[in-house]
Design a protein around this motif. Structure first.
Motif, PDB file in Angstrom:
ATOM      1  N   ASP A 314       0.836  -1.189   0.000  1.00 30.06           N
ATOM      2  CA  ASP A 314       0.000   0.000   0.000  1.00 30.06           C
ATOM      3  C   ASP A 314       0.873   1.242   0.000  1.00 30.06           C
ATOM      4  N   SER A 315       0.422   2.266  -0.673  1.00 33.63           N
ATOM      5  CA  SER A 315       1.142   3.535  -0.679  1.00 33.63           C
ATOM      6  C   SER A 315       0.447   4.483   0.277  1.00 33.63           C
ATOM      7  N   PRO A 316       1.117   4.925   1.325  1.00 30.10           N
ATOM      8  CA  PRO A 316       0.481   5.819   2.277  1.00 30.10           C
ATOM      9  C   PRO A 316       0.229   7.186   1.668  1.00 30.10           C
ATOM     10  N   THR A 317      -0.823   7.834   2.100  1.00 29.11           N
ATOM     11  CA  THR A 317      -1.104   9.201   1.692  1.00 29.11           C
ATOM     12  C   THR A 317      -0.531  10.108   2.769  1.00 29.11           C
ATOM     13  N   GLY A 318       0.475  10.903   2.410  1.00 32.73           N
ATOM     14  CA  GLY A 318       1.199  11.637   3.443  1.00 32.73           C
ATOM     15  C   GLY A 318       2.032  10.634   4.225  1.00 32.73           C
ATOM     16  N   PHE A 319       2.792  11.108   5.183  1.00 32.28           N
ATOM     17  CA  PHE A 319       3.569  10.153   5.953  1.00 32.28           C
ATOM     18  C   PHE A 319       3.646  10.572   7.410  1.00 32.28           C
ATOM     19  N   ASP A 320       2.506  10.810   8.004  1.00 34.18           N
ATOM     20  CA  ASP A 320       2.483  11.010   9.446  1.00 34.18           C
ATOM     21  C   ASP A 320       2.596   9.649  10.127  1.00 34.18           C
ATOM     22  N   VAL A 321       3.116   9.641  11.336  1.00 36.79           N
ATOM     23  CA  VAL A 321       3.280   8.418  12.118  1.00 36.79           C
ATOM     24  C   VAL A 321       2.335   8.506  13.308  1.00 36.79           C
ATOM     25  N   ARG A 322       1.457   7.519  13.436  1.00 39.37           N
ATOM     26  CA  ARG A 322       0.501   7.515  14.541  1.00 39.37           C
ATOM     27  C   ARG A 322       0.637   6.236  15.348  1.00 39.37           C
ATOM     28  N   LEU A 323       0.779   6.395  16.644  1.00 37.16           N
ATOM     29  CA  LEU A 323       0.819   5.276  17.573  1.00 37.16           C
ATOM     30  C   LEU A 323      -0.458   5.303  18.373  1.00 37.16           C
ATOM     31  N   ARG A 324      -1.229   4.208  18.325  1.00 33.00           N
ATOM     32  CA  ARG A 324      -2.536   4.163  18.976  1.00 33.00           C
ATOM     33  C   ARG A 324      -2.557   3.034  19.997  1.00 33.00           C
ATOM     34  N   GLY A 325      -2.498   3.397  21.280  1.00 31.93           N
ATOM     35  CA  GLY A 325      -2.519   2.393  22.353  1.00 31.93           C
ATOM     36  C   GLY A 325      -1.390   1.395  22.229  1.00 31.93           C
ATOM     37  N   LEU A 326      -0.220   1.842  21.805  1.00 33.27           N
ATOM     38  CA  LEU A 326       0.883   0.948  21.473  1.00 33.27           C
ATOM     39  C   LEU A 326       1.517   0.364  22.735  1.00 33.27           C
ATOM     40  N   SER A 327       1.534  -0.950  22.810  1.00 31.96           N
ATOM     41  CA  SER A 327       2.191  -1.660  23.914  1.00 31.96           C
ATOM     42  C   SER A 327       3.079  -2.744  23.336  1.00 31.96           C
ATOM     43  N   PHE A 328       4.179  -2.985  24.033  1.00 26.58           N
ATOM     44  CA  PHE A 328       5.080  -4.043  23.594  1.00 26.58           C
ATOM     45  C   PHE A 328       5.802  -4.624  24.793  1.00 26.58           C
ATOM     46  N   ALA A 329       5.800  -5.974  24.861  1.00 32.73           N
ATOM     47  CA  ALA A 329       6.551  -6.698  25.891  1.00 32.73           C
ATOM     48  C   ALA A 329       7.213  -7.890  25.226  1.00 32.73           C
ATOM     49  N   TYR A 330       8.349  -8.311  25.778  1.00 35.61           N
ATOM     50  CA  TYR A 330       9.077  -9.440  25.213  1.00 35.61           C
ATOM     51  C   TYR A 330       8.586 -10.770  25.783  1.00 35.61           C
ATOM     52  N   GLY A 331       7.297 -10.865  26.031  1.00 37.94           N
ATOM     53  CA  GLY A 331       6.740 -12.116  26.524  1.00 37.94           C
ATOM     54  C   GLY A 331       5.501 -11.857  27.357  1.00 37.94           C
ATOM     55  N   PRO A 332       4.631 -12.857  27.489  1.00 40.85           N
ATOM     56  CA  PRO A 332       3.377 -12.674  28.213  1.00 40.85           C
ATOM     57  C   PRO A 332       3.569 -12.371  29.691  1.00 40.85           C
ATOM     58  N   PRO A 336       5.800  -4.691  30.306  1.00 42.04           N
ATOM     59  CA  PRO A 336       5.833  -4.045  28.992  1.00 42.04           C
ATOM     60  C   PRO A 336       6.930  -2.986  28.921  1.00 42.04           C
ATOM     61  N   VAL A 337       7.646  -2.985  27.816  1.00 42.80           N
ATOM     62  CA  VAL A 337       8.643  -1.944  27.593  1.00 42.80           C
ATOM     63  C   VAL A 337       7.955  -0.634  27.243  1.00 42.80           C
ATOM     64  N   LEU A 338       6.917  -0.721  26.442  1.00 42.88           N
ATOM     65  CA  LEU A 338       6.048   0.425  26.125  1.00 42.88           C
ATOM     66  C   LEU A 338       4.624   0.039  26.485  1.00 42.88           C
ATOM     67  N   ASP A 339       3.885   0.958  27.086  1.00 47.63           N
ATOM     68  CA  ASP A 339       2.554   0.614  27.585  1.00 47.63           C
ATOM     69  C   ASP A 339       1.545   1.662  27.156  1.00 47.63           C
ATOM     70  N   LYS A 340       0.674   1.296  26.209  1.00 51.19           N
ATOM     71  CA  LYS A 340      -0.447   2.137  25.761  1.00 51.19           C
ATOM     72  C   LYS A 340       0.013   3.523  25.338  1.00 51.19           C
ATOM     73  N   LEU A 341       1.052   3.552  24.521  1.00 53.52           N
ATOM     74  CA  LEU A 341       1.614   4.821  24.072  1.00 53.52           C
ATOM     75  C   LEU A 341       0.738   5.428  22.986  1.00 53.52           C
ATOM     76  N   GLU A 342       0.364   6.691  23.168  1.00 58.79           N
ATOM     77  CA  GLU A 342      -0.396   7.458  22.186  1.00 58.79           C
ATOM     78  C   GLU A 342       0.483   8.586  21.681  1.00 58.79           C
ATOM     79  N   LEU A 343       0.671   8.640  20.369  1.00 55.67           N
ATOM     80  CA  LEU A 343       1.558   9.662  19.821  1.00 55.67           C
ATOM     81  C   LEU A 343       1.241   9.864  18.353  1.00 55.67           C
ATOM     82  N   THR A 344       1.254  11.117  17.927  1.00 51.54           N
ATOM     83  CA  THR A 344       1.127  11.453  16.507  1.00 51.54           C
ATOM     84  C   THR A 344       2.320  12.302  16.109  1.00 51.54           C
ATOM     85  N   ILE A 345       3.012  11.852  15.090  1.00 53.69           N
ATOM     86  CA  ILE A 345       4.163  12.585  14.560  1.00 53.69           C
ATOM     87  C   ILE A 345       3.759  13.086  13.183  1.00 53.69           C
TER      88      ILE A 345
END
Length: 561
Positions: A314-332, A336-345
């Motif tokens: 897919d070709s993005p329209t514009g190139f803003d970066v949006r993080l919506r409720g972003l969480s990441f952990a290296y296992g169950p 979490p290294v990141l927890d519910k991060l909300e950010l718009t760049i």
């Protein structure tokens, strides 16, 4: 399988193949004559004609020398077939990886391409040798005693047919082995890339399980593959040993019908020296190397589109970066290294990400570039998930910059192959790498990665990223080995470049040059400017104090407006 075989057939260049066949002809003569020579030499020795027997053996030696000359030429011509195939596959894998961003391309490039090259070479030699041996033995047996051939050839062909019948089972197990190999490479690579964050999050136990499971699966697949060898042994017993037993058992009967002792010994020679080794070799090649060739080549062709083949993305329209409720952990069970991060760049933004070591800055870079998959939430690049965006739309330069053996021009234009010399020169000047390029010897000089310092490799990688058409650039401590002045020149060049810039900062100067700053503090993230963060973020104030620039550089660092 037809596609893989046709691909291999296409690799048999007409001129090189013709030469290979022509030099195989001299090998047919000693193969056809050794049984006859042994038979006549034996009969002459038994009859007391010693010199006639010696003459037959001498003729056998002479033809063997002729065959050795042909074999030597065959090996010399083999490279003309094999190396062009390997080069074509390498180009295909690299081109496909650049368009699809497939992590498994590392396993295909490092191991599977070599498997295809080596097995292709082995198959060419084995099939050629099998054909030469079979043709020579049949010619010799029919010339010596057709009755002996009638007892030898049918069980030989039966054993060969049985070996072909077990190829289906072996193919499934080879596929399982290759899949396990790719899974292991992907898991190990992910754990290695995130080792700092794994340590910070206390997820070592989970990381061990993450790698341990594919290791066990790979070992099980290899054990299952090894069991096929038992079936091949049975097939070889039918095709290789049964003709010998039949010939020995029917020996008295054959002698009673006029077959001489020498002729019988000649037939045994054809079985022991010709058919048995040929069957053993071709069974091993088809049942092991042949399957690896077909299956591995099939995986490469399936996952690596040809250089001219478009890749669906897919070709993005514009190139803003949006993080919506972003969480990441290296296992169950890991924090979490990141927890519910909300950010718009927004598109065209210049953002610096700061925080203590191990807090998750590189993890965030990997998530934005699609190298890691979120535990929950979303990353959207221009409204599209990273996996659906062509890799050419973003470029990530890590701390350990990659430089390969080749010309300076090849290294700098790797992400923009059609770049012109003036474009390259402008990029080199903008990043501040002109002195380095001149020291190496100019754009046409060869790069020797081992002779470059870490900072010099970073400069080359920065020019490469600057030249790329990617609207999103992520610098993950990509200037950490540069001095402050060189870092300032490079980062200011990227700030003026069109597109979005995210800098994982290791110096306060990088943060001060950014329009906005993201502070990662545990599971919290604070966004603002230098002025606002000095008021509301204790973590940023602490970092600012520990990163305070020297008096010499302080005048060069001003907060971005």
């Amino acid at each position: 399988m037809k596609r893989e075989l046709s691909y291999g057939a296409a690799a048999l260049r007409k001129r090189a193949t013709t030469r290979l066949i022509a030099w195989s002809i001299p090998e047919i003569l000693p193969t056809a004559i050794y049984g006859i020579a042994v038979a006549h030499a034996t009969d002459n020795f038994l009859a007391g004609h010693v010199w006639q027997g010696i003459a037959w053996l001498g003729g056998l030696v002479a033809t063997a020398c002729l065959g050795a000359t042909g074999a030597r030429q065959v090996y010399g011509r083999l490279g003309d077939l094999v190396e062009p195939l390997r080069d074509d596959l390498v180009r295909r894998v690299v081109a496909g990886a650049l368009r699809t961003g497939d992590d498994s391309a590392v396993a295909r490039l490092n191991r599977q391409v070599e498997i295809v090259r080596d097995t292709f070479a082995g198959l060419v030699l084995v099939i050629r040798s099998f054909a030469v041996t079979l043709f020579g033995v049949l010619t010799g047996l029919l010339s010596l005693a057709p009755l002996v051939a009638a007892f030898v050839v049918p069980p030989f062909l039966l054993g060969f047919a049985l070996s072909l019948a077990v190829l289906g089972m072996a193919a499934d197990r080879v596929r399982a082995s290759l899949q396990a190999d790719e899974d292991l490479a992907a898991s190990a690579g992910m754990v290695f890339d995130g080792v700092r964050d794994i340590t910070a999050a206390g997820a070592e136990e989970f990381a061990g399980r993450l790698v341990g499971e594919p290791i066990e699966a790979h070992a099980a697949a290899e054990r299952a593959l090894a069991k096929v060898a038992a079936l091949r042994t049975l097939c070889f017993a039918v095709g290789g040993w049964l003709p010998l037993l039949i010939l020995l058992a029917t020996g008295p009967w054959l002698v009673g019908r006029g077959v001489s002792t020498g002729t019988l010994l000649g037939g045994l020679t054809y079985v022991l020296i010709g058919l048995q080794p040929a069957l053993n070799t071709v069974m091993g090649a088809l049942g092991d190397s042949g399957l690896r060739y077909v299956i591995t080549l099939g995986r490469i062709l399936d996952t690596s589109p040809a250089a001219g083949q478009p890749c669906r993305a897919d070709s993005p329209t514009g190139f803003d970066v949006r993080l919506r409720g972003l969480s990441f952990a290296y296992g169950p069970n890991a924090e979490p290294v990141l927890d519910k991060l909300e950010l718009t760049i927004p598109e065209g933004e210049h953002l610096a990400v700061v925080g203590p070591s191990g807090i998750g800055k590189s993890t965030l870079a990997g998530l934005v570039c699609g190298m890691l998959t979120p535990t929950s939430g979303q990353v959207l690049l221009g409204g599209v998930q990273p996996a659906r965006v062509t890799p050419a739309a973003r470029v990530l330069i890590p701390q350990e910059a990659y430089v390969f053996t080749g010309t300076v021009m090849d290294n700098l234009t790797y992400l923009l192959p059609n770049a012109t010399t003036p474009q390259v020169a402008d990029a080199v000047d903008a990043i501040g790498a002109a002195a380095l390029i001149e020291r190496i010897g100019g754009l046409t000089a060869d790069v020797r990665p081992g002779e470059l310092s870490a900072g010099e490799r970073q400069l080359i990688a920065l020019v490469r990223a600057y030249l790329s058409p990617a609207p999103l650039v992520v610098l993950d401590e990509a200037t950490c080995f540069l001095d402050p002045e060189a870092e300032r020149v490079a980062e200011e060049a990227f700030a003026k470049r069109e597109g979005t810039l995210i800098v994982i900062a290791h110096r306060i100067s990088s943060a001060l040059r950014a329009r906005r700053i993201l502070v990662l503090d545990g599971n919290q993230a604070t966004l603002g400017t230098h002025v606002s963060l000095m008021r509301k973020s204790r973590m940023y104030r602490d970092l600012h104090g520990s990163w305070a620039p020297t008096t010499q550089n302080r005048s060069q660092i001003q907060p971005a407006s």
